[in-house]
Write a protein that holds these residues in place. Sequence first.
Motif, PDB file in Angstrom:
ATOM      1  N   TRP A   1      70.066  11.248  69.198  1.00 25.37           N
ATOM      2  CA  TRP A   1      68.756  11.446  70.331  1.00 25.37           C
ATOM      3  C   TRP A   1      68.979  13.127  71.028  1.00 25.37           C
ATOM      4  N   LEU A   2      69.992  14.111  70.468  1.00 20.71           N
ATOM      5  CA  LEU A   2      70.336  15.825  71.084  1.00 20.71           C
ATOM      6  C   LEU A   2      69.591  16.057  70.526  1.00 20.71           C
ATOM      7  N   ALA A   3      69.371  16.152  69.033  1.00 20.91           N
ATOM      8  CA  ALA A   3      69.064  17.183  68.332  1.00 20.91           C
ATOM      9  C   ALA A   3      66.346  17.320  69.073  1.00 20.91           C
ATOM     10  N   LEU A   4      66.613  15.483  68.647  1.00 20.98           N
ATOM     11  CA  LEU A   4      65.407  15.533  68.875  1.00 20.98           C
ATOM     12  C   LEU A   4      65.023  15.714  70.569  1.00 20.98           C
ATOM     13  N   GLY A   5      65.759  15.716  71.669  1.00 19.93           N
ATOM     14  CA  GLY A   5      65.987  16.211  73.004  1.00 19.93           C
ATOM     15  C   GLY A   5      65.505  17.518  73.226  1.00 19.93           C
ATOM     16  N   THR A   6      66.313  18.473  72.534  1.00 21.57           N
ATOM     17  CA  THR A   6      66.465  19.530  72.188  1.00 21.57           C
ATOM     18  C   THR A   6      65.217  19.827  71.093  1.00 21.57           C
ATOM     19  N   SER A   7      64.490  19.706  70.838  1.00 26.39           N
ATOM     20  CA  SER A   7      63.877  20.135  69.995  1.00 26.39           C
ATOM     21  C   SER A   7      62.033  19.359  70.284  1.00 26.39           C
ATOM     22  N   GLU A   8      61.637  18.535  70.898  1.00 24.64           N
ATOM     23  CA  GLU A   8      60.513  17.720  71.282  1.00 24.64           C
ATOM     24  C   GLU A   8      60.277  17.603  73.116  1.00 24.64           C
ATOM     25  N   ASP A   9      62.137  17.486  73.252  1.00 31.34           N
ATOM     26  CA  ASP A   9      61.181  17.671  75.125  1.00 31.34           C
ATOM     27  C   ASP A   9      61.295  18.760  75.878  1.00 31.34           C
ATOM     28  N   HIS A  10      62.897  19.518  75.048  1.00 29.03           N
ATOM     29  CA  HIS A  10      62.708  20.918  75.517  1.00 29.03           C
ATOM     30  C   HIS A  10      62.175  21.715  74.908  1.00 29.03           C
ATOM     31  N   GLY A  11      61.343  21.915  74.259  1.00 30.32           N
ATOM     32  CA  GLY A  11      60.454  22.626  73.178  1.00 30.32           C
ATOM     33  C   GLY A  11      61.287  23.479  72.530  1.00 30.32           C
ATOM     34  N   GLY A  12      62.504  23.069  71.930  1.00 29.47           N
ATOM     35  CA  GLY A  12      63.151  24.182  71.593  1.00 29.47           C
ATOM     36  C   GLY A  12      63.457  23.903  69.820  1.00 29.47           C
ATOM     37  N   GLY A  13      62.056  23.384  68.740  1.00 33.32           N
ATOM     38  CA  GLY A  13      62.206  23.098  68.112  1.00 33.32           C
ATOM     39  C   GLY A  13      63.297  22.282  66.991  1.00 33.32           C
ATOM     40  N   ALA A  14      62.973  21.869  65.693  1.00 27.42           N
ATOM     41  CA  ALA A  14      63.763  21.693  64.499  1.00 27.42           C
ATOM     42  C   ALA A  14      64.546  22.073  64.345  1.00 27.42           C
ATOM     43  N   ALA A  15      65.288  23.688  64.157  1.00 22.77           N
ATOM     44  CA  ALA A  15      65.862  24.380  64.637  1.00 22.77           C
ATOM     45  C   ALA A  15      67.137  24.858  65.206  1.00 22.77           C
ATOM     46  N   MET A  16      66.486  24.574  66.482  1.00 26.08           N
ATOM     47  CA  MET A  16      67.544  24.681  67.724  1.00 26.08           C
ATOM     48  C   MET A  16      67.831  23.044  67.719  1.00 26.08           C
ATOM     49  N   GLY A  17      67.400  22.291  67.874  1.00 19.93           N
ATOM     50  CA  GLY A  17      67.858  20.982  67.726  1.00 19.93           C
ATOM     51  C   GLY A  17      69.296  21.025  66.826  1.00 19.93           C
ATOM     52  N   ALA A  18      69.221  21.420  65.524  1.00 17.61           N
ATOM     53  CA  ALA A  18      70.324  21.635  64.571  1.00 17.61           C
ATOM     54  C   ALA A  18      71.333  22.018  65.299  1.00 17.61           C
ATOM     55  N   ALA A  19      70.212  23.200  65.655  1.00 15.83           N
ATOM     56  CA  ALA A  19      71.799  23.883  66.282  1.00 15.83           C
ATOM     57  C   ALA A  19      72.502  23.681  68.133  1.00 15.83           C
TER      58      ALA A  19
END
Length: 406
Positions: free
Chosen positions: A245-263
């Motif tokens: 869930w960390l990548a999804l939380g970064t990507s969607e809930d924090h608005g970082g996008g998929a690349a930032m989620g993976a990072a």
Amino acid sequence: MDHALTRSQYVRWRNAIFAIFLASGVSIATWASRVPDIKIALGIDNAQIGLLLLGMGIASILGISTSPAVMARTGARRGMLSLMIMLSIGLVLIGVGTTVLESFPVVIIGLALFGYGNGCLDVMMNVEATAIEQEAGKTILPLFHAFFSFGTVIGAGLGWAATNWHIAVAPHAIAVAALILIGAFICIANVPNRDATLDPEESGEKPHWRERMHVAMSAWREPRTYALGVVMLGMAFAEGGANDWLALGTSEDHGGGAAMGAAALTVFSVAMTTVRIFGGPLVDKFGRVLVLRILAVAATGGILLFILAPSLPLVFVGAALWGVGASLGFPLGMSAAADDPTKAAARVSAAATIGYVAFLGGPPILGLISEHIGLLNTLYILVVLVAASGLASGAAKPLKAKEPSA
């Protein structure tokens, strides 16, 4: 019978178990990296993928739970070899069932063998690793778990390469299984026989199966087992929750996008693996209990920062602290469970069962809850569980040399 090991024998034993941890990680990442291709080849939906995952998870927990009885029957050496053969057969069936037979039932059978083999092997290799740790007289179990992490990276990389080179699941799985089998025979040849894990029949005894099961279940009657289980449960939830869930939380809930989620997930994984590599000397200097409490504080702070961060840089700081904090709870719980070598298999199995139920079952539960209150709010559950892990960490205090093992 145990004999004093020479330095060369000890090094070969240690390296063999390093390699077995690595092989287990490679095998799991091989399966995980090809799930999208398996889904397409079998023409199944996410619900059926969930059924496959559930079947493998149940088989894994059965393997963990029954490992003391298996170990009492086979001994560590024969047991680990048999289980590596079993998981390799399972991996082959997963590949053949996917791209040769295109059979969902065959893949399920393969995953059942694969899950049981890996689950049972997990306990045995941890028992061996704790014995090596005791022989060395210093904390090195986290390093074994780092080798498992290295294995997942290698397996994921091979899976990525196979996918990009359009190699079907069957030849990929068969090739990895063959490498694991070759490695298994080489590794087991370098694992010594030990009194604590010898087959009872080899010593002239043949206890009734009820007696073996009594020994296997004994750890479940010890309060310390449950306290260590709390330590491992909290950290297993923290690790499993981050993985899913960390990548999804970064990507969607924090608005970082998929690349930032993976990072962000990469930052978490690197932080966790780094502490596993270098954390042993800190444990030896400050003790298990203090280190576990400090790491629980780090994980709690990291998860809270991740939830509340107003900017992406702080999200990454939170992910790093989360990874640092979640790094050693599981291996140190294993190490504490194995303080008494004569009870190591039963105690490691019991504590690991609690931890793995959380690791496998926790993330889906978090997902269901998040549908109602949102993902970031759901992560507060992890904060509570990690805090409980820190409060229970006193159970990891090393057993006194003359303390009764029962």
